[in-house]
Design a protein around this motif. Structure first.
Motif, short mmCIF file in Angstrom:
data_model
loop_
_atom_site.label_atom_id
_atom_site.label_comp_id
_atom_site.label_asym_id
_atom_site.label_seq_id
_atom_site.Cartn_x
_atom_site.Cartn_y
_atom_site.Cartn_z
N LEU A 1 -18.16 -9.80 -14.58
CA LEU A 1 -17.91 -9.27 -15.93
C LEU A 1 -17.57 -10.36 -16.93
N ALA A 2 -16.93 -11.42 -16.46
CA ALA A 2 -16.58 -12.51 -17.37
C ALA A 2 -17.83 -13.11 -18.00
N GLU A 3 -18.88 -13.30 -17.20
CA GLU A 3 -20.12 -13.84 -17.74
C GLU A 3 -20.79 -12.86 -18.70
N VAL A 4 -20.75 -11.58 -18.37
CA VAL A 4 -21.35 -10.57 -19.24
C VAL A 4 -20.71 -10.59 -20.61
N VAL A 5 -19.37 -10.62 -20.64
CA VAL A 5 -18.66 -10.61 -21.92
C VAL A 5 -18.89 -11.90 -22.69
N ALA A 6 -18.84 -13.03 -21.99
CA ALA A 6 -18.96 -14.33 -22.67
C ALA A 6 -20.37 -14.54 -23.23
N LYS A 7 -21.39 -14.13 -22.48
CA LYS A 7 -22.77 -14.42 -22.88
C LYS A 7 -23.48 -13.22 -23.48
N ARG A 8 -22.79 -12.07 -23.52
CA ARG A 8 -23.33 -10.85 -24.14
C ARG A 8 -24.72 -10.51 -23.56
N HIS A 9 -24.76 -10.46 -22.24
CA HIS A 9 -26.00 -10.12 -21.55
C HIS A 9 -26.41 -8.67 -21.84
N LEU A 10 -27.68 -8.38 -21.58
CA LEU A 10 -28.14 -7.00 -21.61
C LEU A 10 -27.70 -6.36 -20.30
N LEU A 11 -26.71 -5.47 -20.39
CA LEU A 11 -26.13 -4.83 -19.21
C LEU A 11 -26.97 -3.63 -18.79
N LEU A 12 -27.30 -3.59 -17.50
CA LEU A 12 -28.01 -2.44 -16.93
C LEU A 12 -27.04 -1.46 -16.29
N GLY A 13 -25.97 -1.97 -15.69
CA GLY A 13 -25.01 -1.06 -15.05
C GLY A 13 -23.95 -1.81 -14.29
N ILE B 1 -18.73 -2.23 -23.54
CA ILE B 1 -18.31 -3.42 -22.80
C ILE B 1 -18.86 -4.70 -23.43
N VAL B 2 -20.11 -4.66 -23.86
CA VAL B 2 -20.77 -5.88 -24.37
C VAL B 2 -20.68 -5.99 -25.88
N GLY B 3 -20.87 -4.89 -26.58
CA GLY B 3 -20.99 -4.96 -28.04
C GLY B 3 -19.69 -4.82 -28.80
N SER B 4 -18.69 -4.19 -28.21
CA SER B 4 -17.44 -3.90 -28.92
C SER B 4 -16.43 -5.03 -28.74
N THR B 5 -15.68 -5.31 -29.79
CA THR B 5 -14.58 -6.28 -29.66
C THR B 5 -13.39 -5.66 -28.94
N LEU B 6 -13.29 -4.33 -28.93
CA LEU B 6 -12.18 -3.66 -28.25
C LEU B 6 -12.40 -3.58 -26.74
N ARG B 7 -13.65 -3.36 -26.33
CA ARG B 7 -13.99 -3.30 -24.90
C ARG B 7 -13.03 -2.40 -24.12
N CYS B 8 -12.94 -1.16 -24.56
CA CYS B 8 -11.97 -0.23 -23.97
C CYS B 8 -12.21 0.00 -22.47
N LEU B 9 -13.46 -0.10 -22.02
CA LEU B 9 -13.75 0.14 -20.61
C LEU B 9 -13.54 -1.10 -19.74
N LEU B 10 -13.40 -2.26 -20.37
CA LEU B 10 -13.33 -3.49 -19.59
C LEU B 10 -12.14 -3.53 -18.63
N PRO B 11 -10.90 -3.18 -19.05
CA PRO B 11 -9.80 -3.21 -18.08
C PRO B 11 -10.06 -2.32 -16.85
N ALA B 12 -10.64 -1.15 -17.09
CA ALA B 12 -10.94 -0.24 -15.98
C ALA B 12 -11.98 -0.86 -15.04
N ALA B 13 -13.00 -1.47 -15.62
CA ALA B 13 -14.04 -2.10 -14.79
C ALA B 13 -13.47 -3.28 -14.00
N LEU B 14 -12.55 -4.02 -14.60
CA LEU B 14 -11.95 -5.17 -13.92
C LEU B 14 -11.12 -4.76 -12.71
#
Length: 240
Positions: free
Chosen positions: A130-142, A98-111
């Motif tokens: 999720l928009a903030e996580v993707v834009a700012k590349r936060h350290l995601l815990l879950g 979700i954070v590191g990949s440019t494809l973000r295959c799981l993002l549509p499902a999470a949205l």
């Protein structure tokens, strides 16, 4: 390179402050490190309990993609099962995808699950969208969400080395008033669009509602896929 493996949030926060670089399964960064040089410290969350949850309404960022099973909603399970090869899924993590990949295959499902993200920074853990996580590349815990009534996932066939294949994710959620809402997220190329509309027994009415959103500007092939998936999820809702 020193690999840090925190077992508590306070440890993870301290390693971040010391400059440790977050790394998931290293499927995306290893080649870059070999080319550009390795950091002095890296940090994996694989020993952190909060990052390893798997449940009907929660998924940790350190969970490997091959571990995402029927404990989570169908849309998320199917999304994880189509990422890369089996070898990739045994190494890649939810957070890395979700954070590191440019494809973000799981993002549509999470949205479409209307998921909220728990992230960690120097001030501690907090919840955000999720928009903030993707834009700012936060350290995601879950991720956390409310269990949908029904959900679905479609990924078109893709060509190796070609454009990312089209993805259409859908989920229906029950509101506090007993009414249902449909959430649809589409990955077209590298862009992800998500929209919502009230459910109705007449699929055409639902589709007209979606056409008035940003989804209506999608190319014809993508709109056809959305139409098929919406009809399918409404049929599943009627039989639920």
């Amino acid at each position: 390179m020193l690999l840090r493996l925190p077992t508590t949030l306070s440890e993870a926060q301290r390693y971040l402050a010391e400059g440790a670089v977050p790394v998931g399964g290293a499927t995306l960064v290893w080649a870059l490190w070999q080319r550009d040089g390795f950091p002095e410290q890296a940090m994996s969350l694989r020993a952190l309990p909060q990052a390893n949850l798997i449940g009907r309404e929660a998924l940790g960022a350190a969970v490997l993609l091959h571990q995402v099973d029927d404990r989570v909603p169908e849309v998320l399970r199917r999304a994880a099962s189509t990422v890369g090869t089996g070898a990739v899924r045994r190494t890649a993590t939810v957070g890395g995808n979700i954070v590191g990949s440019t494809l973000r295959c799981l993002l549509p499902a999470a949205l479409v699950l209307d998921a909220r993200a728990t992230v960690l920074d120097g001030d501690g853990a907090y919840e955000t969208d999720l928009a903030e996580v993707v834009a700012k590349r936060h350290l995601l815990l879950g991720l956390r969400w409310r269990d949908p009534v029904v959900s679905g996932y479609h990924k078109a066939d893709g060509e190796a080395g070609g454009e990312p294949p089209l993805v259409v994710a859908t989920a229906v959620h029950a509101g506090g008033d007993g009414r249902h809402r449909l959430l649809v997220a589409v990955r077209d190329g590298y862009e992800v669009i998500s929209e919502t509309t009230p459910c109705h027994p007449d699929p055409e009415r639902v589709l007209r509602g979606l056409d008035r959103t940003a989804l209506g500007s999608l190319p014809a092939q993508a709109r056809d896929a959305v139409r098929r998936e919406v009809n399918g999820i409404l049929e599943a809702l009627a039989g639920h």
